[in-house]
Design a protein around this motif. Structure first.
Motif, PDB file in Angstrom:
ATOM      1  N   ASN A  84     -63.271  39.916 -30.924  1.00 12.15           N
ATOM      2  CA  ASN A  84     -64.298  40.270 -31.289  1.00 12.15           C
ATOM      3  C   ASN A  84     -64.174  41.716 -31.445  1.00 12.15           C
ATOM      4  OD1 ASN A  84     -63.716  38.079 -32.438  1.00 12.15           O
ATOM      5  ND2 ASN A  84     -65.777  36.919 -32.392  1.00 12.15           N
TER       6      ASN A  84
ATOM      7  N   ASP B 112     -62.236  44.257 -38.344  1.00 13.89           N
ATOM      8  CA  ASP B 112     -63.226  43.025 -38.526  1.00 13.89           C
ATOM      9  C   ASP B 112     -63.724  42.717 -39.858  1.00 13.89           C
ATOM     10  OD1 ASP B 112     -64.735  45.318 -37.781  1.00 13.89           O
ATOM     11  OD2 ASP B 112     -66.435  43.917 -38.787  1.00 13.89           O
TER      12      ASP B 112
ATOM     13  N   PRO C 177     -58.568  37.929 -41.785  1.00 12.12           N
ATOM     14  CA  PRO C 177     -58.841  36.486 -42.631  1.00 12.12           C
ATOM     15  C   PRO C 177     -60.123  35.509 -41.345  1.00 12.12           C
ATOM     16  CG  PRO C 177     -56.379  35.897 -42.204  1.00 12.12           C
ATOM     17  CD  PRO C 177     -57.253  37.859 -41.728  1.00 12.12           C
ATOM     18  N   PHE C 178     -60.135  35.843 -40.538  1.00 11.31           N
ATOM     19  CA  PHE C 178     -61.209  34.722 -39.964  1.00 11.31           C
ATOM     20  C   PHE C 178     -61.281  36.505 -38.855  1.00 11.31           C
ATOM     21  CE2 PHE C 178     -56.732  33.691 -38.561  1.00 11.31           C
ATOM     22  CZ  PHE C 178     -56.880  33.193 -37.463  1.00 11.31           C
ATOM     23  N   ALA C 179     -62.011  35.417 -37.537  1.00 12.07           N
ATOM     24  CA  ALA C 179     -62.159  36.004 -36.056  1.00 12.07           C
ATOM     25  C   ALA C 179     -61.454  35.772 -34.980  1.00 12.07           C
ATOM     26  CB  ALA C 179     -63.797  35.961 -35.483  1.00 12.07           C
TER      27      ALA C 179
ATOM     28  N   THR D  39     -62.958  34.430 -32.345  1.00 12.73           N
ATOM     29  CA  THR D  39     -64.265  33.452 -32.955  1.00 12.73           C
ATOM     30  C   THR D  39     -63.546  31.906 -32.690  1.00 12.73           C
ATOM     31  OG1 THR D  39     -65.945  34.402 -33.478  1.00 12.73           O
ATOM     32  CG2 THR D  39     -66.152  32.355 -34.290  1.00 12.73           C
ATOM     33  N   ARG D  40     -62.869  32.322 -33.600  1.00 13.51           N
ATOM     34  CA  ARG D  40     -62.160  30.147 -34.342  1.00 13.51           C
ATOM     35  C   ARG D  40     -61.179  30.308 -32.235  1.00 13.51           C
ATOM     36  NH1 ARG D  40     -58.876  29.302 -38.760  1.00 13.51           N
ATOM     37  NH2 ARG D  40     -60.599  30.747 -39.510  1.00 13.51           N
TER      38      ARG D  40
ATOM     39  N   GLU E 129     -63.973  28.441 -31.068  1.00  9.73           N
ATOM     40  CA  GLU E 129     -64.861  26.617 -31.773  1.00  9.73           C
ATOM     41  C   GLU E 129     -63.494  25.600 -31.516  1.00  9.73           C
ATOM     42  OE1 GLU E 129     -66.507  28.735 -35.709  1.00  9.73           O
ATOM     43  OE2 GLU E 129     -64.529  28.969 -35.786  1.00  9.73           O
TER      44      GLU E 129
END
Length: 235
Positions: free
Chosen positions: A166, A175, A179-181, A184-185, A188
């Motif tokens: 990130n 950032d 479409p997403f970090a 982080t994904r 998760e």
């Protein structure tokens, strides 16, 4: 005579940052450095992409001749290698049989088309079940997000994983555009995400899973893939 090792490299087909005209695609050195490491080790390398055909190259990863990393300079003079990304094989329908490893280079293009590809998730999941080495570098791990292991759990869950951080995404000014970090994904999914200093080489091997953090990590990722392949053949 040792059996010929075959490695499949899978590239993005996504050519622009969505919603803009900003070009993107594969980060060239993340392809060329591992490609030549594999070829020079005696492996046969095939190249596929999500849509097949010409693979988009992020123009920021290509400077004028003489000012690129050594592997990129070699690629520019290698008509056979250039042909592989000018006419890549379409991923859909491709089977993992015969390949000892599957490797995914990064580039921001991967953040859009790789996670959406059911064909990629299926191929990677089957490859893992069949005991192959699975590897990715930088944004390439975006392609691993929907792969599952032999128990049906996310492939990355509980495993050590490196990918573009990130902090690096912020430093790159992307950032708010991706479409997403990715970090982080990955967290998760239950992965044990690890990273080193921004834009410095950092790569991990967790058994047959090999991942690297950023473009500077491509050479180390290639070394770890070859190491994992050697361990596989010793079993």
């Amino acid at each position: 005579m040792a059996p010929l090792i075959k490695i499949l490299i899978i590239l993005t087909s996504h050519a622009t940052v969505s919603g803009t005209e900003q070009p993107t695609g594969v980060w060239l050195e993340e392809f060329t450095t591992p490609y030549y490491a594999f070829v020079d080790s005696g492996a046969l390398v095939d190249v596929a992409s999500i849509d097949g055909g010409k693979v988009p190259v992020d123009p920021n990863s290509l400077k004028q001749e003489g000012k690129n990393p050594a592997s990129v300079e070699r690629f520019l003079k290698d008509s056979a290698a250039r042909e592989k990304i000018a006419n890549s094989t379409k991923l859909d329908g491709l089977k993992p049989e015969g390949y000892a490893a599957v490797f995914i280079p990064g580039g921001h293009g991967t953040m859009w088309d790789l996670p959406r590809s059911d064909a990629l998730a299926k191929l990677l999941s089957q490859s893992w079940r069949e005991g192959k080495v699975v590897a990715a570098v930088c944004h390439g791990p975006a392609g691993l997000l929907n792969a599952v292991d032999e128990t049906g759990k996310p492939l990355l869950a509980g495993r050590r994983v490196a990918a573009f951080s990130n902090a690096e995404e912020v430093a790159a000014g992307m950032d708010k555009r991706v479409p997403f970090a990715l970090e982080t994904r990955i967290r998760e999914l239950g992965a044990r995400y690890e990273s080193g200093p921004n834009f410095k080489p950092f790569a991990l091997r967790d058994g047959r899973l090999v991942t690297g953090q950023n473009p500077s990590s491509s050479a180390r990722v290639a070394e770890l893939v070859l190491e994992a392949l050697s361990k596989n053949t010793e079993r």
